[in-house]
Design a protein around this motif. Sequence first.
Motif, PDB file in Angstrom:
ATOM      1  N   ASP A 194       1.304  -6.155  -0.156  1.00 15.96           N
ATOM      2  CA  ASP A 194       2.745  -6.278   0.057  1.00 15.96           C
ATOM      3  C   ASP A 194       3.002  -6.552   1.543  1.00 15.96           C
ATOM      4  O   ASP A 194       2.741  -5.709   2.386  1.00 15.96           O
ATOM      5  CB  ASP A 194       3.418  -4.970  -0.391  1.00 15.96           C
ATOM      6  CG  ASP A 194       4.905  -4.998  -0.125  1.00 15.96           C
ATOM      7  OD1 ASP A 194       5.417  -6.073   0.245  1.00 15.96           O
ATOM      8  OD2 ASP A 194       5.548  -3.948  -0.280  1.00 15.96           O
ATOM      9  N   PRO A 195       3.499  -7.767   1.884  1.00 15.51           N
ATOM     10  CA  PRO A 195       3.670  -8.124   3.301  1.00 15.51           C
ATOM     11  C   PRO A 195       4.575  -7.155   4.045  1.00 15.51           C
ATOM     12  O   PRO A 195       4.322  -6.828   5.210  1.00 15.51           O
ATOM     13  CB  PRO A 195       4.303  -9.522   3.243  1.00 15.51           C
ATOM     14  CG  PRO A 195       4.189  -9.981   1.850  1.00 15.51           C
ATOM     15  CD  PRO A 195       3.939  -8.803   0.962  1.00 15.51           C
ATOM     16  N   ALA A 196       5.631  -6.676   3.409  1.00 15.46           N
ATOM     17  CA  ALA A 196       6.567  -5.774   4.071  1.00 15.46           C
ATOM     18  C   ALA A 196       5.858  -4.491   4.478  1.00 15.46           C
ATOM     19  O   ALA A 196       6.035  -3.977   5.589  1.00 15.46           O
ATOM     20  CB  ALA A 196       7.737  -5.460   3.138  1.00 15.46           C
ATOM     21  N   ALA A 197       5.034  -3.972   3.566  1.00 17.33           N
ATOM     22  CA  ALA A 197       4.321  -2.730   3.853  1.00 17.33           C
ATOM     23  C   ALA A 197       3.253  -2.977   4.914  1.00 17.33           C
ATOM     24  O   ALA A 197       3.054  -2.159   5.814  1.00 17.33           O
ATOM     25  CB  ALA A 197       3.680  -2.183   2.582  1.00 17.33           C
ATOM     26  N   PHE A 237       3.355   4.660   6.853  1.00 17.72           N
ATOM     27  CA  PHE A 237       4.422   5.225   6.028  1.00 17.72           C
ATOM     28  C   PHE A 237       4.680   4.423   4.766  1.00 17.72           C
ATOM     29  O   PHE A 237       5.034   4.969   3.732  1.00 17.72           O
ATOM     30  CB  PHE A 237       5.712   5.345   6.842  1.00 17.72           C
ATOM     31  CG  PHE A 237       5.631   6.441   7.848  1.00 17.72           C
ATOM     32  CD1 PHE A 237       5.670   7.771   7.442  1.00 17.72           C
ATOM     33  CD2 PHE A 237       5.488   6.164   9.196  1.00 17.72           C
ATOM     34  CE1 PHE A 237       5.572   8.790   8.365  1.00 17.72           C
ATOM     35  CE2 PHE A 237       5.390   7.181  10.115  1.00 17.72           C
ATOM     36  CZ  PHE A 237       5.433   8.502   9.706  1.00 17.72           C
ATOM     37  N   ASP A 238       4.494   3.091   4.853  1.00 14.05           N
ATOM     38  CA  ASP A 238       4.784   2.270   3.687  1.00 14.05           C
ATOM     39  C   ASP A 238       3.605   2.153   2.740  1.00 14.05           C
ATOM     40  O   ASP A 238       3.692   1.496   1.710  1.00 14.05           O
ATOM     41  CB  ASP A 238       5.222   0.862   4.125  1.00 14.05           C
ATOM     42  CG  ASP A 238       6.650   0.904   4.637  1.00 14.05           C
ATOM     43  OD1 ASP A 238       7.235   2.012   4.587  1.00 14.05           O
ATOM     44  OD2 ASP A 238       7.156  -0.124   5.092  1.00 14.05           O
ATOM     45  N   GLY A 239       2.485   2.757   3.137  1.00 13.11           N
ATOM     46  CA  GLY A 239       1.308   2.652   2.281  1.00 13.11           C
ATOM     47  C   GLY A 239       1.374   3.647   1.146  1.00 13.11           C
ATOM     48  O   GLY A 239       0.749   4.704   1.180  1.00 13.11           O
TER      49      GLY A 239
END
Lengths: 307, 403
Positions: free
Chosen positions: A145-148, A135-137
Amino acid sequence: MSEFMMFSLVPMTVAVIISMTCALLGNFLVLRRQSLIGDAISHVALPGIVVSFLLTGVLSSSAMMLGAGVSALVTVGMIELIRRLGRVEASAAMGVVFTSLFALGVLLLEWHGASGVHLDVEHALYGNLESLIWFDGTSLASLVDPAALADLPPQLGRAAWVGLVVVIMLVVLRRHLVLGSFDPEFAASVSARPALVDLVLVTLVAIAAIAAFEAVGSIIVIAMFICPAAAARLMTNRLDHQVAWSQLFAMVSAVIGYLVAGHGPGWLGFEASFSAAGMIATVAGLILMLACLLGPRRGRIGATVAG
Amino acid sequence: METWWQALTFTLGYNTGVVTLGAMLLAAGAGMVGTFVLLRKRALVSDAISHATLPGLALAFILVGMTTGDGRYLPALLLGAAASAALGLWAVQAISDHTRLGEDAAIGAVLSTFFAFGVVLITVIQSMTVLGQSGLTGYLVGATAGMLASEAKLIAACALGLLAAVLVLRRDLLLLCFDADFARTQGLDTRRLDLVLLMLLMAVVVIGLKVTGLILIVALTIIPPVAARFWTDQPMRMVALAAVLGALAGYLGVTLSSVREGLPTGALIVLSAFVLFLVSFLFSPRRGVLASLLAYRRLRQRIHLRQGLLALCRDEPIFDDLTLALLRRHGYIRRDGVATQAGLVAARDAEHEERLWSVYRASYPDDALHREHAGLVPIHEVLSPDAIMALETQLMGRREVVR
């Protein structure tokens, strides 16, 4: 682009990793004429998973993998037992064991099916590649991006781990494995422990089959254990070349299969998409067919001397 | 329990009765054909055939569905299944005949590729607007619950035809399984006969799809023959026994599945077959595990007893617990280990027999090699009185020479 990152990148990567892992092991199964052990093991993953669910009451991945692993070892043990004690031919013993255990799995599943378990035979066969959405991609930037990255579907990490373990084990054991595949008696005479290596190979097959089972379904596993390695066998007489060919074939079938499944219907004017796992296995089969027709070393006896 | 009894006695209703009979006939046919395939050492070919039916099933479903709106038309589905199974069979044969790949790789490649393509076609069907889509997945694991009497009759009729075909062809098939080269010298076309055998197997698989589903039909062609092998060494009896065991498994499986709603018939048939196999595996008097264990025990005791007696005769000390226990049980030694009168007599006999055997081995080394455990069985059970007399004279002569 963002659509590709979100919906296609992860499933495609998982498919590629698993296909290549299975194909790597498949080289040795094909050489040893044990191709069908992969078939048997992927069938008995079903009862293993059902039993582990019935015992623990939850559908957690670790419990499922443990259950499937145990049932794979039980299967191998039962096959050996029936073969040795009953003096039954190996393939027949295999047929007796895996069909019976699969039947047991189906029975247990249907027996408790009414309690609303999210588990069914079709899921086990086809897998659920399309549901691995990141979903964060959202763009290429998400890759750093570490969070993604933390939001990546866990199946990707598991597939990568299993692939790594298989590669390391094969590199460590490669001499013994090659020796045992070509000449078990000689291997035993130089204490290369062929029986132990056999067991390790079967265990690796089970681990790969189970990791794949969860993400992509069992049908792709069986195809990938056999088709790329068999096709590679028809391309060369050298084992290292054969391994390289099998890796290439596995990667190509995973990528092409996934793309055709996702976009093929669109080109034909349909709305829906095909089963990605099914399509990948089909492409692998087509590659094998081409190799059977055109492969330079397809004949039984090497007609030309290997270069 | 009551429902099961009713099902067992065919009083649960017309439909269940017909389905039970159909499944029994099918399983009997599968057992018979499976026996020949097993003897030909190609047991897992049926695995490839059964998986290869899926694309044909799905294609037939799509074609019928597009023309009539409902894809569930059994004859067309069976025809489609047979067509793609034949293609798969040809592919297995072609790969193992014309390339260096073994039959196992050919089987695995065909079953996975065909099945995968079938799965792709099923996802196509799911996106179509056709009735009876869920009916198709019933072919994966079988569904007799919703089976119509007419469908069951069709299956039963096909199974009967199959039984008849096997009966007619039994001698040729037997020859093929035991000595294909000899069969060829007798003017049999073994390639064609192999093909016929695989066609029969394919017929079993296709007919059985509806009953056990395509994954489990393999079991019906393997488990009953393997179980039958434990009871007999005669091939024709094995064929008959496999048919009976198969029919029994079908009978138990279908009746058990009618006990409760939603029990999978195919799985229960296969598990019944497995139980029959397990009983054969453990308790068969010829090759069963229990029989082998008992035979091993008897052999062990005989060896220990003989060694103990020889030791007594030669006045050697005995330390082995089993040997001591056996000697004591036969009354050959007292509790303190001293030989009894009977023990001394038996020991002398054993020693004498041992000498006779050693003369025999020296005079007829080839014969001795061919006798299993020569020297362990009482000599008069093996050799005729005349032969023993001859050995005795030889032994006497030898003693005189020594003297």
